[in-house]
Every structure is written in structure tokens, then in C-alpha cells.
Design an enzyme around this catalytic site. Structure first.
Site, PDB file in Angstrom:
ATOM      1  N   LYS A   1       0.861  -1.180   0.000  1.00 36.69           N
ATOM      2  CA  LYS A   1       0.000   0.000   0.000  1.00 36.69           C
ATOM      3  C   LYS A   1       0.889   1.218   0.000  1.00 36.69           C
ATOM      4  CE  LYS A   1      -4.027   2.081   0.631  1.00 36.69           C
ATOM      5  NZ  LYS A   1      -3.760   2.803  -0.621  1.00 36.69           N
TER       6      LYS A   1
ATOM      7  N   GLN B   1       7.399   3.782   3.632  1.00 35.57           N
ATOM      8  CA  GLN B   1       5.994   3.370   3.713  1.00 35.57           C
ATOM      9  C   GLN B   1       5.821   2.085   4.528  1.00 35.57           C
ATOM     10  OE1 GLN B   1       3.862   5.467   1.556  1.00 35.57           O
ATOM     11  NE2 GLN B   1       2.236   4.728   2.887  1.00 35.57           N
TER      12      GLN B   1
ATOM     13  N   GLY C   1      -2.980   8.367  -3.992  1.00 40.22           N
ATOM     14  CA  GLY C   1      -2.355   9.580  -4.530  1.00 40.22           C
ATOM     15  C   GLY C   1      -1.079   9.951  -3.789  1.00 40.22           C
ATOM     16  N   ASP C   2      -0.374  10.901  -4.336  1.00 39.77           N
ATOM     17  CA  ASP C   2       0.794  11.526  -3.708  1.00 39.77           C
ATOM     18  C   ASP C   2       1.013  12.810  -4.508  1.00 39.77           C
ATOM     19  OD1 ASP C   2       3.151  10.946  -1.692  1.00 39.77           O
ATOM     20  OD2 ASP C   2       4.172  11.633  -3.469  1.00 39.77           O
TER      21      ASP C   2
ATOM     22  N   LYS D   1       5.158   1.779  -3.239  1.00 42.75           N
ATOM     23  CA  LYS D   1       5.060   3.149  -3.769  1.00 42.75           C
ATOM     24  C   LYS D   1       5.235   3.079  -5.275  1.00 42.75           C
ATOM     25  CE  LYS D   1       4.621   7.480  -2.413  1.00 42.75           C
ATOM     26  NZ  LYS D   1       3.914   8.067  -1.263  1.00 42.75           N
TER      27      LYS D   1
ATOM     28  N   ASN E   1      -2.313  19.038  -1.161  1.00 45.11           N
ATOM     29  CA  ASN E   1      -3.284  18.336  -0.316  1.00 45.11           C
ATOM     30  C   ASN E   1      -2.902  18.346   1.168  1.00 45.11           C
ATOM     31  OD1 ASN E   1      -3.829  15.355   0.945  1.00 45.11           O
ATOM     32  ND2 ASN E   1      -5.621  16.192  -0.052  1.00 45.11           N
TER      33      ASN E   1
HETATM   34  P1  NDP Z   1       0.512  17.849  -3.832  1.00 53.66           P
HETATM   35  O1  NDP Z   1       0.907  17.527  -5.205  1.00 53.66           O
HETATM   36  O2  NDP Z   1      -0.924  18.017  -3.498  1.00 53.66           O
HETATM   37  O3  NDP Z   1       1.272  19.167  -3.341  1.00 53.66           O
HETATM   38  C1  NDP Z   1       2.671  19.242  -3.333  1.00 53.66           C
HETATM   39  C2  NDP Z   1       3.085  20.620  -2.835  1.00 53.66           C
HETATM   40  O4  NDP Z   1       4.486  20.629  -2.630  1.00 53.66           O
HETATM   41  C3  NDP Z   1       2.807  21.720  -3.848  1.00 53.66           C
HETATM   42  O5  NDP Z   1       2.552  22.923  -3.174  1.00 53.66           O
HETATM   43  C4  NDP Z   1       4.127  21.781  -4.626  1.00 53.66           C
HETATM   44  O6  NDP Z   1       4.381  23.036  -5.243  1.00 53.66           O
HETATM   45  C5  NDP Z   1       5.114  21.547  -3.520  1.00 53.66           C
HETATM   46  N1  NDP Z   1       6.336  20.928  -4.090  1.00 53.66           N
HETATM   47  C6  NDP Z   1       6.396  19.775  -4.795  1.00 53.66           C
HETATM   48  N2  NDP Z   1       7.647  19.552  -5.192  1.00 53.66           N
HETATM   49  C7  NDP Z   1       8.368  20.558  -4.734  1.00 53.66           C
HETATM   50  C8  NDP Z   1       9.752  20.890  -4.818  1.00 53.66           C
HETATM   51  N3  NDP Z   1      10.623  20.123  -5.475  1.00 53.66           N
HETATM   52  N4  NDP Z   1      10.160  21.995  -4.178  1.00 53.66           N
HETATM   53  C9  NDP Z   1       9.289  22.771  -3.508  1.00 53.66           C
HETATM   54  N5  NDP Z   1       7.972  22.527  -3.423  1.00 53.66           N
HETATM   55  C10 NDP Z   1       7.529  21.435  -4.016  1.00 53.66           C
HETATM   56  O7  NDP Z   1       1.166  16.700  -2.906  1.00 53.66           O
HETATM   57  P2  NDP Z   1       0.765  16.246  -1.440  1.00 53.66           P
HETATM   58  O8  NDP Z   1       0.316  17.405  -0.640  1.00 53.66           O
HETATM   59  O9  NDP Z   1      -0.107  15.061  -1.572  1.00 53.66           O
HETATM   60  O10 NDP Z   1       2.161  15.704  -0.894  1.00 53.66           O
HETATM   61  C11 NDP Z   1       3.090  16.543  -0.212  1.00 53.66           C
HETATM   62  C12 NDP Z   1       4.076  15.695   0.580  1.00 53.66           C
HETATM   63  O11 NDP Z   1       3.340  14.897   1.528  1.00 53.66           O
HETATM   64  C13 NDP Z   1       4.885  14.681  -0.237  1.00 53.66           C
HETATM   65  O12 NDP Z   1       6.146  14.518   0.363  1.00 53.66           O
HETATM   66  C14 NDP Z   1       4.089  13.388  -0.087  1.00 53.66           C
HETATM   67  O13 NDP Z   1       4.885  12.244  -0.309  1.00 53.66           O
HETATM   68  C15 NDP Z   1       3.656  13.518   1.366  1.00 53.66           C
HETATM   69  N6  NDP Z   1       2.502  12.723   1.753  1.00 53.66           N
HETATM   70  C16 NDP Z   1       1.298  12.837   1.114  1.00 53.66           C
HETATM   71  C17 NDP Z   1       0.210  12.120   1.524  1.00 53.66           C
HETATM   72  C18 NDP Z   1      -1.126  12.306   0.933  1.00 53.66           C
HETATM   73  O14 NDP Z   1      -2.099  11.740   1.471  1.00 53.66           O
HETATM   74  N7  NDP Z   1      -1.306  13.094  -0.113  1.00 53.66           N
HETATM   75  C19 NDP Z   1       0.333  11.117   2.612  1.00 53.66           C
HETATM   76  C20 NDP Z   1       1.615  11.134   3.277  1.00 53.66           C
HETATM   77  C21 NDP Z   1       2.656  11.885   2.825  1.00 53.66           C
HETATM   78  P3  NDP Z   1       4.295  23.158  -6.864  1.00 53.66           P
HETATM   79  O15 NDP Z   1       2.831  23.136  -7.160  1.00 53.66           O
HETATM   80  O16 NDP Z   1       4.958  24.444  -7.172  1.00 53.66           O
HETATM   81  O17 NDP Z   1       5.024  21.966  -7.414  1.00 53.66           O
END
Ligand code: NDP
Length: 458
Positions: free
Chosen positions: A99, A120, A174-175, A135, A250
Site C-alpha cells: 500500500k 511506507q 495519490g501523492d 510506492k 493536499n
Molecule cells: P501535492 O501535489 O498536493 O502538493 C505538493 C506541494 O508541494 C505543492 O505545493 C508543490 O508546489 C510543492 N512541491 C512539490 N515539489 C516541490 C519541490 N521540489 N520543491 C518545492 N515545493 C515542491 O502533494 P501532497 O500534498 O499530496 O504531498 C506533499 C508531501 O506529503 C509529499 O512529500 C508526499 O509524499 C507527502 N505525503 C502525502 C500524503 C497524501 O495523502 N497526499 C500522505 C503522506 C505523505 P508546486 O505546485 O509548485 O510543485
């Protein structure tokens, strides 16, 4: 090399770390994640070193059960053929079906996929739910793509992935770059190829077709539940605290929502280009409209709130971390906070850091926080609410039921409280001195290693 590594006493542990570094020398993020976890496990390893050596437990733990890499061809709106690379890492299935999310981002490569899948395994074990670690994703960049292009890419991606997943086999979610829209297209293609309605094969689905209420909010809300428990346990009040949150996706949006509901003042959020600073408190409705509806840039906040400031990223420290705050929530991506940034946060009076993202702090930054008694909520514990609620979505799919928002949120809160308790009791048992990073790793490792040993050499 981090301070913890230099002090290792277990020859077995040192040997496995060295061997893994040699074998995976081109995979720097994977090695980083491995070292952080393995070096913190020393107190447990020393207690059972003979058994772990005889069963090659660590050697098996660091080797994925399966790495799948595949071609993803698709045709863009100009009729040009594009080719991306897809991945699915099925790292460890000892506790349950693999997962873990799917990430669509141009930086995706095998090292990033393996680090995320490895993390994970531990995260999923901490939830107390029967899910193994996996993943996946692609180096596809969703930014600037039309809806049609996103759909065509998702369909091509699923045309290969469907051979390797299933509700009892491997359940993606998602991620970064994969939200409700992408999950919808992926699920549609899976259903067409399988000619069966197997809702539990993907999580993060829309509410109309098997999704769970509160899944969207779960990672961010869970992060704040964990943060509240950690602060309470250390006699730090939430009152009058200011917060900065990197990212505006998210995780960041729903961490902000829960932080505001808890009465905290969130003053800054960001994206990869820069950050907004609004000392009166971020207007989250505006951020949601920009990010969830228009898919725009965080800078556009100023068009609605002209009194806010925008600071562009330039230099090694993202602009958001120059803003003073009591609580810092990195919710964007890996390695956002390095040692230099960690020192800056300390000098600005930060008392707690909560990792909403996966591995947002480098190992040197982690060591710095722990050594300087800045509370650190490690990602594999603090952001586990997302995957935990995904597992609740799977349960609802199996039972063909839908629970209310309040029911799911309550279960999520209980899970996060329990995850914190596990970190705290490992910290107490091994006298770690308020080190929830090691606490989380140890608590998860005990469960995984017991399951692996019980199942024999496979
Ligand atoms: P989203 O795609 O919804 O949002 C990602 C955010 O991070 C955006 O604001 C993006 O900005 C920014 N970002 C991405 N890459 C970079 C970078 N290289 N440098 C600076 N900013 C960056 O993703 P999530 O919110 O789902 O995920 C965010 C983090 O949380 C990740 O590490 C993910 O693995 C982790 N996570 C997510 C979960 C989930 O349920 N969604 C669960 C557990 C962990 P921009 O739009 O400019 O790229």
C-alpha cells in the site's frame, strides 16, 4: 555522515549499511532513508543480533520484494508521441497487501521511489492496520497539461500497472501530482481492463464511486492530531502559537485547516516558486480556490489579499523558512530543510517541527533538531493519517458501506493518538531522550521484524 552513524557499535548493522550503500550507490535518497532508519534501530538490533543475523533479517528488509519499471507512451494534444517511465515498488508485504501512493513529478526516479516505498513499510506498520509497504509513480509532469492529456497519460499508465495490483495484492493511492482527478482516470481504466468493479484496488477515490469521507483531509488533519499529542506530552501549550507550512497541496491545505481549527495562527504557505506571508493569518478559502480549483500559483493570493507579501525562492533556504514561527510544518517534498535551514529555524525560536511530507528534513537536520531538543514529529508517524484513512476506505469498500465524516475522522484521531503513544513508549523503553524519530522507527521495526521472522526465509 551523520553523528548517529559515527557512534554505531553493532558490527552487523555497520556491515548491512555498508553493503547497501555499495549495492545502491547511485540511489542517494534511498540510501539517506535507509541510514536514518537503520542507524536508529541499534538498541533493538543489539538485543537480538544473533537472531537477526541468522535470518538475514536486515539484508532482506533493505531489498524490495519486487521493482517494476515500465514504459508509458501517450499522445499529447499536438498529436506528438510522448514517452514516460512508470514505476511500482512492492517493497514489503509481510503485514498486508502493498500500500502506498503514486507520485507524478519530473524528479521521479528509482531512488526516490525506493526511499518512499521503504518509508511506507514503517509508516503502514505504525497505523496498526494490515498493510504492507509500496510506492509508485512516473516522471510525468502534470503541470501545464490539459485534462485530456492527464487522462490519456493515466490510461496508458494503468494499462501496464493493472497487471501488478489488486485489492488483496497492492493498493495504490495519490501523492504529489496525483489527486482526485488522476485517481478517477486511473480507476476508470482499471475497471475497463478488468471488467469488474473492484473498488478496493485504489484509494482516494471520489465519494460517488467508493471513496471515503475525510480521506482528502486525513494526512493534514492527522499531522495536527500528532502534533497536539506531542506538544501535550512535552507540556507545551498550543495557545498563541504561530505556524508556517511549506507547500500548498493536499497535505499543506488540510494541515492548515486543522491548525486554524485548533486556534493556531498560520502565517505562511508556499509552492515550489515561493511563499506568501500574511501576518493576520492565511485565508485558506483563497488558497483552496487557487490550488484546488484553478490549479494556479500561490503568488496569485496577493490578487485577493493585497496586504500579504510574496517572497520568491532564491538560494538554498526556501523563502518560507526565513519567517519566524513557533511550529514549522514542512508539507511539500523531500530534503526541504537542510542543516543550515534547521539552524535558522532554531535561531528563530521554533519549538516543534512536524513532517507532513516524506523525509522533508535531511539526516543532518534531523540530528540537529534531536540534539537541540526541538521537538520533531517524524513523517512516517506524523503523516500516516493519509494511508490509515486509505485503509479505512478499503474496509468500507469490502463491507460495501460508507461511514460518516465524523466516524472516519474519529477513527483517524484515535489512530494518530495511538501512533504517538507507540513513539513515546519506544522512546521511554529505550531511553532515547525525546527522540520520536528513533521511537517511530523502533516501534514499526518490532512489528515488521516479528512478521518477517514468523513467515520464514522468503
Ligand atoms: P501535492 O501535489 O498536493 O502538493 C505538493 C506541494 O508541494 C505543492 O505545493 C508543490 O508546489 C510543492 N512541491 C512539490 N515539489 C516541490 C519541490 N521540489 N520543491 C518545492 N515545493 C515542491 O502533494 P501532497 O500534498 O499530496 O504531498 C506533499 C508531501 O506529503 C509529499 O512529500 C508526499 O509524499 C507527502 N505525503 C502525502 C500524503 C497524501 O495523502 N497526499 C500522505 C503522506 C505523505 P508546486 O505546485 O509548485 O510543485
Amino acid at each position: 555522515m551523520t553523528t548517529k552513524e559515527k557512534q554505531l557499535n553493532s558490527e552487523y548493522l555497520k556491515k548491512v549499511i555498508e553493503m547497501t550503500e555499495v549495492k545502491n550507490c547511485s540511489e542517494k535518497e534511498f540510501i539517506q532513508a535507509l541510514k536514518e532508519v537503520l542507524s536508529s534501530l541499534e538498541p533493538v538490533i543489539l538485543k537480538n543480533e544473533k537472531l537477526y543475523k541468522e535470518t538475514a533479517l536486515l539484508e532482506r528488509l533493505v531489498e524490495p520484494e519486487r521493482v517494476i519499471s515500465f514504459r508509458v507512451p501517450w499522445v499529447d494534444d499536438n498529436g506528438k508521441v510522448q514517452v514516460n517511465r512508470g514505476f511500482r515498488i512492492q517493497f514489503n508485504g509481510a503485514i498486508g497487501p502493498y500500500k502506498g501512493g503514486l507520485r507524478f513529478h519530473p524528479s521521479v526516479n528509482q531512488s526516490i521511489m525506493k526511499f518512499l516505498a521503504f518509508e511506507q513499510i514503517f509508516k503502514n506498520a505504525l497505523t496498526g492496520l494490515p498493510i504492507g509497504g509500496g510506492k509508485g509513480g512516473s516522471d510525468f509532469d502534470p503541470k501545464g497539461k490539459s485534462d485530456m492529456e492527464i487522462m490519456k497519460f493515466c490510461q496508458s499508465f494503468m494499462s501496464e500497472l493493472y497487471k501488478h495490483i489488486g485489492h488483496d495484492v497492492d493498493v495504490p493511492a495519490g501523492d504529489i501530482g496525483v489527486g482526485g482527478r488522476e485517481i478517477g482516470y486511473l480507476f476508470g481504466q482499471y475497471r475497463k481492463l478488468r471488467n469488474a468493479y473492484e473498488a478496493g484496488v485504489l484509494t482516494g477515490k471520489g465519494l460517488e464511486y467508493g471513496g471515503s469521507l475525510a480521506r482528502k483531509e486525513a494526512t493534514g488533519y492527522g499531522l495536527m492530531y500528532f502534533m497536539r499529542e506531542m506538544l501535550n506530552a512535552n507540556n507545551i501549550s498550543l495557545e498563541n502559537k504561530t505556524v508556517i507550512i511549506s507547500g500548498s497541496g493536499n497535505v499543506a491545505i488540510y494541515a492548515c485547516e486543522k491548525a486554524q481549527a485548533m486556534g493556531l495562527n498560520v502565517v505562511a504557505m508556499s509552492d515550489s516558486a515561493g511563499c506568501i506571508y500574511d501576518e493576520n493569518g492565511i485565508n485558506l478559502d483563497v488558497v483552496k480556490e487557487i490550488k484546488e480549483v484553478k490549479r494556479g500559483r500561490i503568488k496569485e493570493y496577493l490578487e485577493v489579499v493585497p496586504t500579504a507579501k510574496y517572497m520568491e525562492n532564491n538560494g538554498s533556504t526556501p523563502a518560507i523558512y526565513t519567517i519566524k514561527a513557533d511550529i514549522v510544518l514542512p508539507c511539500a517534498t523531500q530534503n526541504d530543510i537542510n542543516l543550515e535551514t534547521a539552524k535558522l529555524l532554531a535561531s528563530n525560536g521554533t519549538v516543534a517541527v512536524g513532517e507532513g511530507a516524506n523525509m522533508p528534513c535531511t539526516n543532518e537536520a534531523v540530528d540537529f533538531f534531536v540534539e537541540n531538543k526541538i521537538l520533531l514529529a517524524p513523517g512516517k508517524a506524523a503523516n500516516a493519517g493519509g494511508v490509515a484513512t486509505s485503509a479505512l476506505e478499503m474496509s468500507q469498500n469490502s463491507m460495501r458501506q460508507s461511514w460518516t465524516f465524523e466516524e472516519v475522522d474519529k477513527k483517524l484521531e484515535n489512530i494518530m493518538v495511538n501512533i504517538f503513544k507507540q513513539c513515546q513508549s519506544a522512546d521511554d523503553e529505550y531511553e532515547l531522550g525525546v527522540n520520536y524519530v528513533a521511537g517511530a522507527n523502533i516501534a514499526a521495526f518490532k512489528k515488521i521484524s516479528n512478521a518477517m521472522i514468523a513467515q520464514g526465509i522468503i
